[in-house]
Motif scaffolding. Structure first.
Motif, PDB file in Angstrom:
ATOM      1  N   GLN A   1       0.841  -1.193   0.000  1.00 50.91           N
ATOM      2  CA  GLN A   1       0.000   0.000   0.000  1.00 50.91           C
ATOM      3  C   GLN A   1       0.874   1.241   0.000  1.00 50.91           C
ATOM      4  N   ASN A   2       0.666   2.088  -0.998  1.00 46.29           N
ATOM      5  CA  ASN A   2       1.325   3.386  -1.015  1.00 46.29           C
ATOM      6  C   ASN A   2       0.403   4.384  -1.701  1.00 46.29           C
ATOM      7  N   ALA A   3       0.908   5.584  -1.939  1.00 46.25           N
ATOM      8  CA  ALA A   3       0.060   6.632  -2.499  1.00 46.25           C
ATOM      9  C   ALA A   3      -0.322   6.362  -3.951  1.00 46.25           C
ATOM     10  N   TYR A   4       0.374   5.448  -4.607  1.00 45.53           N
ATOM     11  CA  TYR A   4       0.155   5.228  -6.029  1.00 45.53           C
ATOM     12  C   TYR A   4      -0.433   3.861  -6.357  1.00 45.53           C
ATOM     13  N   SER A   5      -0.368   2.919  -5.439  1.00 44.47           N
ATOM     14  CA  SER A   5      -0.812   1.567  -5.762  1.00 44.47           C
ATOM     15  C   SER A   5      -1.322   0.853  -4.517  1.00 44.47           C
ATOM     16  N   HIS A   6      -2.381   0.058  -4.720  1.00 45.23           N
ATOM     17  CA  HIS A   6      -2.926  -0.784  -3.654  1.00 45.23           C
ATOM     18  C   HIS A   6      -3.002  -2.207  -4.188  1.00 45.23           C
ATOM     19  N   LYS A   7      -2.089  -3.061  -3.738  1.00 38.85           N
ATOM     20  CA  LYS A   7      -2.019  -4.425  -4.237  1.00 38.85           C
ATOM     21  C   LYS A   7      -1.835  -5.418  -3.089  1.00 38.85           C
ATOM     22  N   LEU A   8      -2.319  -6.642  -3.332  1.00 39.18           N
ATOM     23  CA  LEU A   8      -2.125  -7.760  -2.417  1.00 39.18           C
ATOM     24  C   LEU A   8      -1.264  -8.806  -3.096  1.00 39.18           C
ATOM     25  N   LEU A   9      -0.507  -9.532  -2.292  1.00 37.31           N
ATOM     26  CA  LEU A   9       0.242 -10.688  -2.784  1.00 37.31           C
ATOM     27  C   LEU A   9      -0.415 -11.938  -2.208  1.00 37.31           C
ATOM     28  N   ILE A  10      -0.806 -12.869  -3.085  1.00 36.19           N
ATOM     29  CA  ILE A  10      -1.475 -14.092  -2.643  1.00 36.19           C
ATOM     30  C   ILE A  10      -0.606 -15.301  -2.974  1.00 36.19           C
ATOM     31  N   ASP A  11      -0.932 -16.429  -2.344  1.00 37.76           N
ATOM     32  CA  ASP A  11      -0.086 -17.619  -2.446  1.00 37.76           C
ATOM     33  C   ASP A  11      -0.497 -18.568  -3.570  1.00 37.76           C
ATOM     34  N   LYS A  12      -1.152 -18.054  -4.598  1.00 38.36           N
ATOM     35  CA  LYS A  12      -1.508 -18.868  -5.760  1.00 38.36           C
ATOM     36  C   LYS A  12      -0.964 -18.203  -7.023  1.00 38.36           C
ATOM     37  N   GLY A  13      -0.340 -19.034  -7.909  1.00 37.12           N
ATOM     38  CA  GLY A  13       0.201 -18.521  -9.160  1.00 37.12           C
ATOM     39  C   GLY A  13      -0.353 -19.268 -10.347  1.00 37.12           C
ATOM     40  N   PHE A  14       0.323 -19.112 -11.502  1.00 34.26           N
ATOM     41  CA  PHE A  14      -0.217 -19.771 -12.695  1.00 34.26           C
ATOM     42  C   PHE A  14      -0.143 -21.287 -12.611  1.00 34.26           C
ATOM     43  N   SER A  15       0.721 -21.812 -11.712  1.00 38.38           N
ATOM     44  CA  SER A  15       0.743 -23.266 -11.523  1.00 38.38           C
ATOM     45  C   SER A  15      -0.530 -23.761 -10.842  1.00 38.38           C
ATOM     46  N   ASN A  16      -1.270 -22.837 -10.190  1.00 39.75           N
ATOM     47  CA  ASN A  16      -2.544 -23.185  -9.546  1.00 39.75           C
ATOM     48  C   ASN A  16      -3.732 -22.749 -10.386  1.00 39.75           C
ATOM     49  N   GLY A  17      -3.461 -22.235 -11.585  1.00 41.80           N
ATOM     50  CA  GLY A  17      -4.545 -21.809 -12.462  1.00 41.80           C
ATOM     51  C   GLY A  17      -4.821 -20.325 -12.448  1.00 41.80           C
ATOM     52  N   ALA A  18      -4.060 -19.542 -11.675  1.00 49.15           N
ATOM     53  CA  ALA A  18      -4.272 -18.100 -11.639  1.00 49.15           C
ATOM     54  C   ALA A  18      -3.823 -17.475 -12.956  1.00 49.15           C
ATOM     55  N   TYR A  19      -4.490 -16.401 -13.374  1.00 51.19           N
ATOM     56  CA  TYR A  19      -4.147 -15.733 -14.628  1.00 51.19           C
ATOM     57  C   TYR A  19      -4.429 -14.245 -14.495  1.00 51.19           C
ATOM     58  N   VAL A  20      -3.785 -13.449 -15.332  1.00 45.47           N
ATOM     59  CA  VAL A  20      -3.961 -11.999 -15.312  1.00 45.47           C
ATOM     60  C   VAL A  20      -5.391 -11.656 -15.713  1.00 45.47           C
ATOM     61  N   GLY A  21      -6.009 -10.786 -14.939  1.00 42.51           N
ATOM     62  CA  GLY A  21      -7.383 -10.403 -15.183  1.00 42.51           C
ATOM     63  C   GLY A  21      -8.392 -11.213 -14.403  1.00 42.51           C
ATOM     64  N   GLN A  22      -7.946 -12.198 -13.644  1.00 42.79           N
ATOM     65  CA  GLN A  22      -8.866 -13.060 -12.908  1.00 42.79           C
ATOM     66  C   GLN A  22      -9.523 -12.293 -11.760  1.00 42.79           C
ATOM     67  N   PRO A  23     -10.842 -12.354 -11.629  1.00 41.69           N
ATOM     68  CA  PRO A  23     -11.535 -11.656 -10.530  1.00 41.69           C
ATOM     69  C   PRO A  23     -11.195 -12.295  -9.177  1.00 41.69           C
ATOM     70  N   VAL A  24     -11.133 -11.450  -8.153  1.00 49.12           N
ATOM     71  CA  VAL A  24     -10.820 -11.896  -6.798  1.00 49.12           C
ATOM     72  C   VAL A  24     -11.887 -11.355  -5.854  1.00 49.12           C
ATOM     73  N   LEU A  25     -12.445 -12.240  -5.018  1.00 50.29           N
ATOM     74  CA  LEU A  25     -13.472 -11.869  -4.048  1.00 50.29           C
ATOM     75  C   LEU A  25     -13.027 -12.272  -2.651  1.00 50.29           C
ATOM     76  N   ASP A  26     -13.614 -11.601  -1.638  1.00 51.48           N
ATOM     77  CA  ASP A  26     -13.501 -12.108  -0.278  1.00 51.48           C
ATOM     78  C   ASP A  26     -14.900 -12.487   0.192  1.00 51.48           C
ATOM     79  N   ALA A  27     -15.097 -12.637   1.484  1.00 47.35           N
ATOM     80  CA  ALA A  27     -16.379 -13.126   1.988  1.00 47.35           C
ATOM     81  C   ALA A  27     -17.509 -12.131   1.829  1.00 47.35           C
TER      82      ALA A  27
END
Length: 261
Positions: free
Chosen positions: A112-138
């Motif tokens: 988190q900074n003044a220019y970007s708000h991003k999270l790092l998660i423990d799933k990558g393309f080896s788990n099927g993740a891809y750019v543009g994939q929607p992410v939800l929480d509860a």
């Protein structure tokens, strides 16, 4: 002379019991002397006992403080586990309402900074993740994947100033675009005419027009509507429903393929 007199008195008392009648009265004279003589010893004994008692109390107090600290630590851990259990139950309930295929992930970093708000998660393309994939929480839409590696991915939050989400008003069906402001607690609904039927408390959901976020997922709730004279559109403030920056477990939504559609 005093020594001889003393010896004579001792012999007379032992042999003839000469002082037996007056011995009880002599104890009155001796008792105060005995009390005075024994006083230092009693005081020393009392002082030793008090010192030992104080040292014992100090040691016991330290032991109780250590035990209290340990119990407080355990209580904090139990509170944390209880809260995490509640979040997992909410996430499980939310995942059961999702029609698309999902992949569960855990947040392992927050940028988190003044220019970007991003999270790092423990799933990558080896788990099927891809750019543009929607992410939800509860509770709602969290963002979308913008970068992937073999085992991790970066998620751009919807509150980021560069993020846009096509949404619709759940009550009326009015469609618009929700823009991030860089503030995790505030977003803006764009191009809302002054005549639009929108009010505080209205729920915004994904419209699905961008073919990236599936339609029907909650995004935010209207916090306020302002009609400023001279402006072409109304100012509509929206509060994100997702726990931006606080969610620990998230869901990656898999878009259906052409065959599945």
């Amino acid at each position: 002379m005093l020594a001889l007199i003393s010896i004579a008195m001792i012999v007379a008392d032992l042999q003839f019991k000469a002082f037996a009648p007056i011995r009880p009265y002599l104890t009155w004279l001796v008792t105060p002397i005995q009390v005075v003589v024994s006083m230092p010893q009693k005081m020393l004994s009392w002082a030793d006992m008090r010192l030992e008692s104080r040292e014992g109390l100090v040691a016991q107090n330290e032991e109780l403080n250590a035990e209290l600290l340990m119990l407080r630590g355990q209580l904090q851990r139990l509170t944390s586990l209880k809260a995490e259990n509640v979040r997992l139950r909410e996430l499980l309930d939310a995942s059961q309402r999702v029609e698309e295929k999902i992949v569960m992930a855990e947040v392992i970093g927050f940028d988190q900074n003044a220019y970007s708000h991003k999270l790092l998660i423990d799933k990558g393309f080896s788990n099927g993740a891809y750019v543009g994939q929607p992410v939800l929480d509860a509770t709602g839409v969290l963002g979308q994947v913008v970068e992937t590696s073999a085992y991790t991915s970066r998620v751009l939050l919807i509150a980021d100033a560069s993020h846009f989400v096509p949404v619709q008003l759940a009550r009326t069906g009015f469609r618009s675009v929700l823009r991030g402001t860089g503030d995790l607690k505030r977003m803006e609904l764009m191009s809302v005419p002054h005549t639009a039927d929108i009010k505080k408390g209205d729920i915004l959901t994904t419209s699905g027009l961008d073919e990236r976020f599936p339609s029907g997922y909650p995004v935010g709730v209207v916090r306020g509507v302002q009609h400023i004279p001279g402006k072409s559109y109304a100012d509509v403030d929206v509060v994100p429903l997702a726990q931006l920056g606080r969610s620990r477990h998230v869901m990656l939504i898999e878009r259906p393929t052409t065959e599945e559609k």
